[in-house]
Design an enzyme around this catalytic site. Structure first.
Site, mmCIF file in Angstrom:
data_model
loop_
_atom_site.group_PDB
_atom_site.id
_atom_site.type_symbol
_atom_site.label_atom_id
_atom_site.label_comp_id
_atom_site.label_asym_id
_atom_site.label_seq_id
_atom_site.Cartn_x
_atom_site.Cartn_y
_atom_site.Cartn_z
ATOM 1 N N ASP A 269 -3.008 2.531 -6.094
ATOM 2 C CA ASP A 269 -1.873 2.617 -5.077
ATOM 3 C C ASP A 269 -1.811 1.510 -4.182
ATOM 4 O O ASP A 269 -1.132 1.398 -3.217
ATOM 5 C CB ASP A 269 -2.191 4.111 -4.193
ATOM 6 C CG ASP A 269 -3.469 3.911 -3.648
ATOM 7 O OD1 ASP A 269 -4.214 2.995 -3.776
ATOM 8 O OD2 ASP A 269 -3.690 4.756 -2.685
ATOM 9 N N GLU A 270 -2.585 0.456 -4.565
ATOM 10 C CA GLU A 270 -2.315 -0.849 -3.637
ATOM 11 C C GLU A 270 -2.390 -2.155 -4.444
ATOM 12 O O GLU A 270 -2.920 -2.058 -5.336
ATOM 13 C CB GLU A 270 -3.137 -0.599 -2.433
ATOM 14 C CG GLU A 270 -4.928 -0.677 -2.910
ATOM 15 C CD GLU A 270 -5.656 -0.848 -1.385
ATOM 16 O OE1 GLU A 270 -5.225 -1.657 -0.532
ATOM 17 O OE2 GLU A 270 -6.651 -0.049 -1.603
ATOM 18 N N ASP B 142 0.625 -1.203 0.050
ATOM 19 C CA ASP B 142 -0.127 0.202 -0.107
ATOM 20 C C ASP B 142 0.883 1.118 0.191
ATOM 21 O O ASP B 142 1.777 1.490 1.016
ATOM 22 C CB ASP B 142 -0.900 0.051 1.177
ATOM 23 C CG ASP B 142 -2.153 1.068 1.063
ATOM 24 O OD1 ASP B 142 -2.145 1.510 0.201
ATOM 25 O OD2 ASP B 142 -2.784 1.089 1.878
#
Length: 350
Positions: free
Chosen positions: A105-106, A10
């Site tokens: 983003d993860e 993350d």
């Protein structure tokens, strides 16, 4: 012995971190990314410096500015975020082909095929990301996706947490029930009213008890509170839907006004569908309406094509449900056939 080695990676305040990296004047200051302060925008994310003031993602900009008057609000730059996301994806692919993106983003990674210590692999991935992008990431390392995602939040920012198989039982005993997937505020309050605050306490309830409280989800919850999760990492996770929406600087008070704005959203939706090149047929189309009092409604219909006349019919129904309330937000979208069981929203590849 690790049955599987799963990493949940993350990025730390991804959008805000990119803005602070690219603009040194923003470093160390509370930054919000999203709607401008003179519009009814919503923050996409915020920097860690803004969080002690109560600023958070998905917060209306005017409320964020009220909580933190010194907040610096900058517009989103999704072309930049996607470029960085692709770069990070290339770094991850050097370690494993089993990557399941959840958003820009993860992502989950399955590194079970590697003989190395999974914590060392996660550290190397994070170090390589920082070396090449000057952005930090946090990681959770565990034998399944549930635990890896929970663990990735424990030592944020720029840290990692390992939950090895031998520690799963002890880890779950003290874990707050609110950390479990599917447990929101209402569900947590139901449990807390029964004196249940931790997963260890929740384990005292039988499957029958949980089914009585939560229905079918109670059966799943019986496993989740014990740290049991057999979901595989899915590299080709499919999105269920694609949509576009807009929050207006001034409320729309009439149906003709809404129809004019919907025409613009329809054009954007058609463009996005063309770019997505998704081969699956469209199963449903829908219109979302959020009213001035922040209530919302969604009207959908089985259809193979998001034709504007049909969307206008759905809009009329949604507008009527407001009983005269002005409209704050409109959205239009499609749901695809043969939907994935896990993906509930549009997901961009890392």
């Amino acid at each position: 012995m690790w049955p599987r080695k799963i990493i949940h990676l993350d990025m730390d305040c991804f959008y805000a971190a990119i803005e602070q990296r690219d603009n040194p004047a923003l470093r160390g200051k509370p930054v919000g990314v999203g709607g401008a302060r003179d519009r009814r925008g919503v923050l996409t994310t915020c920097s860690y410096e803004a969080r002690p003031f109560g600023v958070r993602s998905a917060m209306p900009t005017y409320l964020a500015l009220r909580a933190c008057p010194q907040l610096i609000v900058v517009p989103t730059r999704f072309d930049v975020y996607r470029r960085e996301s692709r770069h990070i994806r290339e770094i991850l692919a050097a370690f494993t082909p089993l990557i399941e993106p959840l958003s820009l983003d993860e992502a989950y990674l399955d590194i079970s095929h590697l003989d190395h210590d999974p914590a060392a692999v996660a550290f190397e991935i994070r170090d390589r990301i920082f070396e090449q992008t000057r952005l930090t990431a946090s990681a959770g390392i565990a034998p399944n996706k549930l635990l890896a995602k929970i663990a990735s939040d424990i030592n944020k920012p720029n840290g990692q947490c390992v939950v090895p198989p031998a520690r799963v039982a002890a880890f779950m005993q003290t874990l707050p029930v609110r950390k479990l997937w599917g447990i929101g505020g209402v569900s947590a309050e139901k449990l807390e009213a029964r004196g249940i605050h931790t997963c260890g306490q929740l384990q005292r309830l039988s499957r029958i008890d949980l089914h009585k409280i939560f229905g079918r989800f109670g059966l799943e919850l019986h496993d989740l509170c014990r740290g049991i999760d057999d979901r595989p990492v899915q590299p080709h996770r499919l999105r269920k839907s694609l949509s576009t929406e807009q929050t207006f600087s001034q409320n729309l008070t009439t149906l003709p006004e809404c129809e004019r704005r919907l025409a613009t959203l329809h054009a954007e939706l058609i463009r996005d569908l063309a770019r997505a090149r998704d081969p699956r047929p469209i199963r449903k189309i829908f219109v979302k309406v959020k009213f001035a009092n922040f209530t919302r409604t969604t009207v959908e219909r089985v259809a193979a094509d998001p034709a504007l006349p049909i969307l206008n019919t759905l809009l009329e129904e949604g507008f009527r449900r407001g009983n005269g309330l002005a409209v704050r937000l409109l959205g239009a979208g499609v749901r695809f056939a043969e939907e994935s069981a896990e993906s509930g929203q549009m997901s961009f590849a890392l």
